[in-house]
Motif scaffolding. Sequence first.
Motif, short mmCIF file in Angstrom:
data_model
loop_
_atom_site.label_atom_id
_atom_site.label_comp_id
_atom_site.label_asym_id
_atom_site.label_seq_id
_atom_site.Cartn_x
_atom_site.Cartn_y
_atom_site.Cartn_z
N LEU A 73 0.82 -1.21 0.00
CA LEU A 73 0.00 0.00 0.00
C LEU A 73 0.85 1.26 0.00
O LEU A 73 0.51 2.26 -0.64
N THR A 78 -1.62 4.89 -8.11
CA THR A 78 -3.01 4.94 -8.59
C THR A 78 -2.99 4.73 -10.10
O THR A 78 -2.26 5.42 -10.82
N GLN A 104 -9.33 10.67 -8.81
CA GLN A 104 -8.37 9.78 -8.16
C GLN A 104 -7.61 10.50 -7.04
O GLN A 104 -7.27 9.89 -6.02
N GLN A 107 -9.71 10.31 -4.10
CA GLN A 107 -9.63 8.99 -3.49
C GLN A 107 -8.34 8.84 -2.68
O GLN A 107 -8.33 8.21 -1.61
N VAL A 108 -7.27 9.40 -3.20
CA VAL A 108 -6.00 9.36 -2.47
C VAL A 108 -6.15 10.10 -1.14
O VAL A 108 -5.67 9.66 -0.09
N LEU A 110 -8.88 10.56 0.60
CA LEU A 110 -9.72 9.77 1.50
C LEU A 110 -8.95 8.62 2.14
O LEU A 110 -9.21 8.23 3.28
N ALA A 111 -8.00 8.05 1.35
CA ALA A 111 -7.26 6.89 1.85
C ALA A 111 -5.99 7.29 2.58
O ALA A 111 -5.26 6.42 3.06
N THR A 116 -0.41 4.71 4.22
CA THR A 116 0.01 5.12 2.88
C THR A 116 1.13 6.14 2.91
O THR A 116 1.71 6.44 1.86
N HIS A 194 3.02 10.96 -4.59
CA HIS A 194 2.26 9.75 -4.95
C HIS A 194 2.24 9.60 -6.47
O HIS A 194 2.04 10.57 -7.21
#
Length: 735
Positions: A73, A78, A104, A107-108, A110-111, A116, A194
């Motif tokens: 992870l 992505t 995306q 989403q990054v 949120l995660a 991460t 990222h």
Amino acid sequence: MELTENYAVRGDRALGAGDEDKLGFREVAKRIATSLVDRASEDGLVVGLEGAWGSGKSSLLFLVGDELSKLPLATRPTVIHFRPWLIGNRDALITSLFTELSNQLDQVALAAGDATRISITKAKKAGKALRSFMSALSKAGEMVEVAGDVAGIGAVKYAGKGLKAAGGMAGTNAPPQLADLKDQLVTSLRELGHRFVVTIDDVDRLEPGEIMEILRLVRSVVDLPNVIYVLCYDSEVLAHSIQAAASVQNGRAFLEKIIQLTVMVPKPEAFQLRQWFAEALRQIGVAKDEDERERLREVIDHEGGRQLRTPRSVVRALDSIRFFWPPLREISADLADLVWLHLIKDGNPALYRWIEEYCGTAAALSLGTARVDEAEKSQQSAAVEAAAGEHVFDNDLYRHSFSAQLAGVTPNFSKSGPVFQLFERVDDRTRDEAIQSRRLASPDHYRLYFAMATPSHALRQSDFNALWDALATGPDQTATVLLSFQRQDVAGTLTKTDLMIERIKGGAYELLNAKQCRNLLMALANSMDEAYRLRPFDGFAFSSLWDRTLPLVGLLLARLKPAQRSIATRDMFAKGAAIGWLTFVFRHEIFAHGRFGDRSRHEGEWVLASELQLDDAIRITLSRYNAMTLKDIQQCPRPLSLLFAWQQAGDEEGPRRLLGAHSKSDEGLLQTLEGLTSQINSSDRGIFTVLSRQNIEPFLDYEDATRRVKALTKKAKLKEAATKIMTLIAEGKRY
């Protein structure tokens, strides 16, 4: 038939979740995935995944994405699958890609967390910077263009007109503002740390103009840090499209300015493709016996080695077989023939079409409904070489294996002349074996392999079932079925009865028991005159329905025990209603056994296998002739043949007495002479009727008969009929 997984047509699609990697691409994908994460610069990268169409690029791309999704992870990028052919113009392309990247990034965010190692604050900052840049870019609208350098690719520049109309962007401050926003986006993405991997498949399938928009997009507008593009394409096709769209001489050099790194799709070994094909084929169908299994192995080696060049060719060939095999399997067709044909269909459509045309002509030749002259043979020989391609048939082994699949094809191994002799005569045994095995070389079954349908002339299983049911019941029912077949055309002058007789004597007779043999013999003896009346044939036909039945009678009698054979012979000639056909058989045997004529024929040509059988036939038939009236005789097919048979069997006076008695009256004489006519086949006149001396003299005094008829031409009542007879006599003298 219920559809099973083995027969499901897969279609030409890339590998997906749960699919088996047949060619070992998984290890390659792992290495590519690792390199994209560990070795690619954070400044961004454009990677080209190159391979010919059908080589498995899309499958490899799927496996790369799958391997990226399995990374830890903390280092997992992505992945964005961008599919430009679903989008319209340039502005829509830009909007679509930015929107997907924005989603995306959300989403990054949120995660984000300790797992991460991504800061939520940095992720949100990058998302905000991206949306600001998107908004400004959208407001700029058509002012945004791409400046070209020597290679045709450059940075974003801004048009000098229409600025006020661009959503409120103010005068000369607009371009710096947009540039500042992109700088902020670049900084925030670099700080985020990222990685994004954008895959773009089938770039080479776009229109040339669309291809240029994609290339400009990845190298200028969305050239961002930590964004890696993986483009799939065939370099030959892509370079050609670039040359057309950008008006450059060297499309490859142009492409090298954009693609910073290329990865070639591994080319599978030829034996790998054949092995994959063979293993998958075992799940579809199996050979019926050792002969078919060996032929299937040779087909995969010889034809598969030529036609299975890419993973796509394997998939397409297997799908063709999945589609065609189930209905053919139900009738026990030949799997090796089907595989051979469909390997060629997908590898060389022109050769496949030639084979289809050849099989149709060969079937017509087998039925006697077509002729092929030497010019046509020469033309077809040149056509097959052209369709196959230059030097394809140089290999003698391949030339032999190709010819073995088709009826009447003989390889020519000399250094001169055509590679094949085409439309050669096929002996009856070879033809009948092909029919029984339902091979591609069968005139009854070849179309199954092309269209899953029998030829229009072919018999169907329902036809055989109808006849077999009738044979189990009795001769009358069998005769009814044969006559119903006689009313059905199949090809040219042939009827379904012609074809049924051919197929029975070709081997199906071996399935009949003694009762069925006797029923078929009596059915022929009862129905063949009526069959003639339904479809008359002239005396020059060398392959008429009656001719076809001769060897069948011998085959059926041979299946009976000696006592049964004698009874069947006597019943046929004593009770059969088809006296014309019986006379045809009877006369053939008189000559074949040497009872009349110069010499006898070989015993293998006899229908009645013993002299005792022939003696019975002579005794019974002469008795029947003596009991007939002239009217009975003239109502039979080919009455003149009956009269000659009567004499040739040993009773020379019998027909003379009958015709002499009937000719005593003037009307009787004219009727008698009309029954003694025959036909002549002339090259300039065709078929016409004559009354020759050799037809009259065995039964009447020729001079007396002609004198009487000449006198009758002067009698008003009989003038027309007598004149007609005299004309026929005159024609008989000329020919």
